[in-house]
Design an enzyme around this catalytic site. Structure first.
Site: not given
Ligand code: ATP
Ligand code: MG
Length: 767
Positions: A51, A239, A616
């Protein structure tokens, strides 16, 4: 290399044959979320699904595709650190450092910026002061006093908490409903709120709540200003949307209209700020707020191993009020989430330190690991251990244990007792809690000390015994100095622990925090108890104070390879290869306070916090619980958190603590669980010291001698946890059943009513 926005644009725009590079690697849903630039978009998805990555890429895309200039994008992150990281990432995405993202930041920082620009419309000058919590409270006290209210009956902190709540809800004094206002001084709440706002204005000051509420007021009352912002912010990005409160929600709605180019990302399962006014409904009613919204769900988790994901998903499934969602990963299978039982917090810290050392030996970085605690008082034990073994660490989002206000105060009392001429310590606590020794009296003490060439304590003694000082100040000073004499006289006679307890109680210091109704007060009291607890390992007061001064001297160097210690709340949005989750015990986590105050909703918020914690971790997660924890000055037999038993058996591995240390397992734990007897102390029948303490230099015996007479199962001797196929067993949740399969600690049991279940031996009892 620093670029202006135009540089970035021209450079980025020129060599773009076909698809921009930042889209590479995104999955179709993520790509959709990035490319659906116009209209409202909500990305509602579980942890680690990208996200934040989508939001960052989207921002980069808006710039790269020239849909907006940096100054035309309003982007709200959860912390200032996240804002900085986002700026850097965007720079990487579209080349160079992008400057001019002046509207990228937290709600508070953006609110402050706006309010300063229109301060005069809010009755302020643009250089207004932002009050911190202490100043805010001081001002509220003045307001309460001015209204002739008794501070004891109507604690100002209570009013402060109410005003915060009203501000979080977007209520100005006139908006506070009568019923709410009754929460303080028989309906005077709203009136006092108005008086407080008036005082703020006179002082040219705003509190944190005003940064948003004040801006909302300005926007509502000045259509031209609102219009200006609506034109300016072509795109809005948010966010962690699940943790917005009502005021933030209103503010966003005002600014997003009429274009509604707003993209919010969040996860209802990670809403953990309900206690601060966050409304998870904001995310669930997005479609109602922004008709025609595109809702995008991301299901692939890129962060964690399948084991970690399974553990987290299994746990959160226990929450009733949630919109279920699927999470999957293509990551390779890793190690199971370990669940470790230890004797006490000291062993817990030792064990984590050992793991970290092993990691270092394998060439892994300390910075890739974090210890996430439920309550800040849990940090001390880790800090002590890390200092002892020289393991670099940093405490994120708060001062280190011995630097906390309440700890410094308590230490100041102890220092004056131990070393009467410690002027700094004396000054710190002479009027804390407030005992009527005001600024004038303190000044007199200082002048006397200087004239006579003696310490403050000696001067105070002199003044208290003479007629140079009079009135309440003199009586109080005499009382305090007599107390100090008495405490000092007891140094030899009393144990340093009892003495410290007596000092904090008799000085009124503990009482001061007990009367305090602020959110932090409870934590401060816990920290004080933790301080007392920590004195246990020392022979006397002098030894303890010496130790503290050494620990405090460990220089705080922010760079370098260090393991992070932080609260679960502070860990939101972050990720680490290895995550340690200590203290999974009933009462601590889930926190008794949350459950007492908010019942099932409180429990579910705690469970979401557990979900945040587990998710995490990228590669390894270790959960631990201690069989004994010292709270409220008493050793308590702790029982494992219910969250431990809610973890799917297939995703976890139960581990023993240090060799030979007592394992709290099996029958008696379950007994206490089912009887709800969570608070039994060492004196309860069935608890005497575990005789398994064979460890060399092992668990130090603290507190009364106890022994466990209930069945203690040492799974090193019996890998099925004492159960064999065919045994009749009882489980607190599933009732009676028969073991049909045993695989290490994992058993398959056919229950009479619940059917066949996989359970861990630790949660079973022989029938
Ligand atoms: P949270 O809910 O914990 O905030 P999030 O949904 O915001 O999580 P991110 O932090 O954006 O998730 O992504 C989690 C991990 O996955 C990060 O290391 C990010 O770089 C990686 N990631 C996300 N999308 C991809 C993708 N399409 N290909 C490879 N890695 C990815
Ligand atoms: Mg996040």
């Amino acid at each position: 290399m620093s670029h202006s926005f135009d540089d970035a644009l021209s450079e980025a725009a020129a060599p773009a044959p076909g698809e921009p590079p930042y889209l590479k690697g995104l999955n179709p849903e993520q790509r959709d979320a990035v490319l659906s630039a116009d209209g409202p978009v909500l990305v509602l998805a579980g942890a680690g699904t990208g996200k934040t990555r989508v939001l960052t890429t989207r921002l980069g895309h808006l710039l790269y595709s020239r849909r907006a200039y940096p100054g035309q994008i309003l982007a709200v992150t959860f912390t200032n650190k996240a804002a900085r990281e986002m700026k850097e990432r965007i720079g990487l995405l579209i080349g160079g450092v992008v400057e001019g993202m002046q509207w990228l930041g937290t709600f508070h920082s953006i609110g402050a910026r706006m309010l300063r620009r229109h301060a005069e419309l809010a009755g302020l000058k643009s250089n207004f002061t932002i009050l911190d919590a202490d100043d805010q409270l001081r001002l509220i006290k003045q307001v309460v006093t001015a209204a002739n209210l008794d501070e004891k009956r109507h604690p100002p902190r209570q009013l402060a908490a109410l005003i915060d709540r009203w501000k979080n809800r977007g209520w100005l004094p006139a908006d506070v409903p009568n019923g709410e206002a009754y929460g303080y001084a028989a309906g005077k709440g709203a009136q006092l709120y108005a008086a407080y706002q008036q005082r703020l204005q006179e002082l040219n000051a705003a509190d944190f709540g005003d940064l948003l509420l004040g801006t909302i007021k300005v926007l509502r009352e000045n259509p031209d200003v609102l219009e200006d912002y609506r034109r300016r912010f072509v795109y809005i990005l948010v966010d962690e949307y699940q943790d917005t409160n009502t005021a933030q929600h209103q503010w966003l709605k005002l600014l997003a209209a009429p274009r509604h180019n707003i993209c919010c990302v969040g996860d209802d399962d990670q809403s953990i700020y309900g206690w601060r006014g966050a409304e998870v409904d904001n995310i669930l009613s997005f479609e109602r707020d922004y008709p025609g919204a595109k809702i995008i769900r991301l299901e692939r988790n890129y962060r964690s191993t399948p084991e970690i994901l399974n553990a987290a998903s299994g746990l959160i499934r226990e929450n009733k009020s949630r919109h279920g969602k699927t999470l999957r990963t293509d990551a390779e299978s890793g190690s199971p989430v370990t669940v470790l039982s230890v004797w006490d917090a000291e062993e817990e810290a030792r064990q984590v330190a050992d793991e970290l050392e092993a990691m270092m030996k394998r060439g892994e970085r300390l910075a890739s690991a974090a210890i996430l605690v439920r309550a800040s008082h849990q940090m001390r034990e880790f800090e002590e251990r890390f200092v002892a073994v020289g393991l670099p660490y940093r405490v994120i989002g708060g001062p280190r244990f011995y630097e906390r206000q309440e700890i410094r105060d308590a230490l100041a009392y102890l220092r004056v007792v131990y070393q009467p001429d410690d002027d700094l310590a004396f000054e710190r606590i002479v009027n804390k809690p407030k005992r009527g020794i005001g600024d004038k009296a303190v000044q007199d003490i200082q002048i006397t000390a200087r004239k006579m060439g003696v310490s403050l304590s000696q001067a105070a003694r002199r003044l208290a015994d003479s007629d140079e000082m009079s009135g309440k100040a003199r009586t109080q000073l005499k009382l305090l100095m007599d107390n100090f004499d008495r405490w000092r006289a007891n140094i030899a006679a009393m144990s340093h622990i009892d003495l410290a307890t007596a000092i904090l109680e008799e000085s009124g210091y503990i009482e001061m925090w007990q009367a305090d109704k602020s959110v932090e007060a409870e934590g401060r009291l816990e920290n004080l108890k933790e301080l007392i607890r920590s004195m246990d390992g020392f022979e006397n007061l002098g030894g303890f104070l010496e130790h503290v001064s050494l620990v405090m001297e460990v220089e705080q160097n922010e760079t370098g390879d260090k393991v992070s210690i932080m609260t679960l709340h502070g860990a939101k949005g972050l990720e680490f290869d290895t995550v340690f989750l200590p203290g999974w015990e009933e009462g601590l986590f889930p926190s008794q306070r949350s459950m007492d105050e908010n019942g099932l909703a409180g429990l579910e918020e705690e469970r979401r916090l557990a979900y945040v914690g587990i998710t995490r971790g990228k590669k390894r997660v270790q959960i631990s619980y201690a069989a004994n924890r010292r709270t409220h000055g008493l050793w308590q037999s702790a029982i494992p958190s219910r969250f431990v038993s809610e973890l799917p058996v297939a995703a976890i591995e139960i581990k023993e603590g240090g060799s030979g240390s007592f394992q709290q397992r099996g029958a008696f734990a379950e007994n206490r669980w089912s009887t709800g007897d969570f608070s039994s102390s060492y004196d309860s029948p069935g608890w005497r010291r575990a005789q398994t303490n064979a460890q060399s230099g092992g668990v130090r015996q603290r507190g009364p001698v106890i022994e466990v007479t209930a069945q203690v199962i040492n799974s090193a001797d019996d890998s099925h946890g004492g159960f064999s196929v065919g045994d009749t067993v009882v489980h607190a949740k599933f009732g009676q059943g028969r073991v049909v399969h045993a695989d290490g600690n994992k058993l398959t049991v056919r229950f009479q009513t619940a059917g066949e279940k996989k359970v861990v031996a630790a949660f079973l009892q022989h029938a």
